[in-house]
Design an enzyme around this catalytic site. Structure first.
Site, PDB file in Angstrom:
ATOM      1  N   HIS A  22      27.664 -27.249 -28.956  1.00  0.00           N
ATOM      2  CA  HIS A  22      28.268 -27.179 -27.621  1.00  0.00           C
ATOM      3  C   HIS A  22      27.591 -26.131 -26.736  1.00  0.00           C
ATOM      4  CE1 HIS A  22      30.951 -23.949 -29.383  1.00  0.00           C
ATOM      5  NE2 HIS A  22      30.808 -23.452 -28.172  1.00  0.00           N
ATOM      6  N   ASP A  37      29.535 -29.333 -35.056  1.00  0.00           N
ATOM      7  CA  ASP A  37      29.117 -28.459 -33.958  1.00  0.00           C
ATOM      8  C   ASP A  37      27.992 -27.524 -34.409  1.00  0.00           C
ATOM      9  OD1 ASP A  37      29.191 -27.494 -31.350  1.00  0.00           O
ATOM     10  OD2 ASP A  37      30.591 -25.891 -31.868  1.00  0.00           O
ATOM     11  N   SER A  90      30.197 -17.849 -28.501  1.00  0.00           N
ATOM     12  CA  SER A  90      29.855 -19.152 -29.073  1.00  0.00           C
ATOM     13  C   SER A  90      28.436 -19.198 -29.619  1.00  0.00           C
ATOM     14  CB  SER A  90      29.989 -20.251 -28.012  1.00  0.00           C
ATOM     15  OG  SER A  90      31.296 -20.725 -27.947  1.00  0.00           O
TER      16      SER A  90
END
Length: 258
Positions: free
Chosen positions: A65, A110, A204
């Site tokens: 992502h 992911d 992230s």
């Protein structure tokens, strides 16, 4: 609210539903300048938005992502405002995603593997972190780090990376707060049950390091960050070892585990 941990401005551009924006480490302290030699800062234009992990001189692992157009990666960075002589900047030469990843499902597989446009050199501030030799054990002490938000609600991005220690928890702890996660997801649950320490907006793609091994990728969590009984969720790197090694060896048709 539950969001993937990416910066809010990129969420609007990249994702079609409310997700957790990238965050700084909550409840941590400034990392020692040589404590994060494998940590990669990912910038879109001039803005930082994600982190990654250098696994050898030519390859970086981050979250799927975190994909964006025209991003650059900086290695050896401590202060984002004050460059040091050891910093090296690279562009992505190739990007690899799990070919069996469910299309448009950011909760599935992911992980992104990036080949750099040229190898980096090891230095006082740059060194790769090898893939895990075995999966982590529940109860392990794990290290989190990143330039994500250091406040749980309002986005407060530090100039330098913050580090903290959290615990690897049983997967069952993360099921009640995140029922939307697939039961078969290859993830790790890590945090502090009483809250107060967590990854957050801006973290992230960064690493979860347990007993010195690269075990997880910052993926998912609650907002506000650092809530009691709402640990963070991390992509389990060990489950993707074979895929990563196959891609690096040149087998670009390799698939990820289901």
């Amino acid at each position: 609210m539950v969001l993937i941990r990416v910066l809010a401005n990129l969420l609007i551009l990249q994702l079609s539903y409310a997700q957790k924006s990238s965050e700084l480490v909550i409840g941590g302290d400034e990392c020692n300048i040589n404590e994060h030699r494998s940590l990669v800062a990912i910038f879109n234009s001039t803005k930082f938005f994600c982190s990654g992990t250098l696994i050898n001189q030519e390859w970086v692992v981050t979250a799927a992502h975190c994909d964006s157009t025209n991003f650059k990666m900086k290695l050896g960075v401590h202060s984002k405002k004050v460059p040091n002589e050891n910093e090296q900047t690279r562009n992505p030469k190739e990007k690899f995603f799990c070919p069996n990843k469910k299309k448009d499902d950011v909760l599935d597989k992911d992980i992104m593997l990036i080949k750099l446009d040229s190898p980096v050199s090891n230095s006082e501030h740059i060194a790769p972190l090898s893939l895990p030799s075995s999966p982590p054990s529940v109860g392990s002490v794990c290290h989190i780090m990143g330039w994500g938000s250091i406040t749980p609600i309002e986005k407060t991005l530090p100039d330098v990376p913050y580090c903290a220690n959290i615990n690897l928890l049983d997967d069952a702890v993360c099921r009640p707060p995140y029922p939307e996660l697939p039961a078969t997801s290859r993830t790790l649950c890590a945090g502090i049950l009483e809250g107060g320490k967590d990854t957050c907006r801006g973290d992230s793609g960064g690493p979860l390091i347990c007993n010195g091994q690269f075990q997880g990728i910052v993926f998912y969590g609650a907002h506000p960050c650092g809530q009691a009984l709402k640990p963070g969720v991390y992509t389990k790197v060990f489950d993707y070892n074979d895929w990563i090694q196959s891609i690096i060896a040149g087998n670009t048709a390799a698939t990820c585990p289901p």
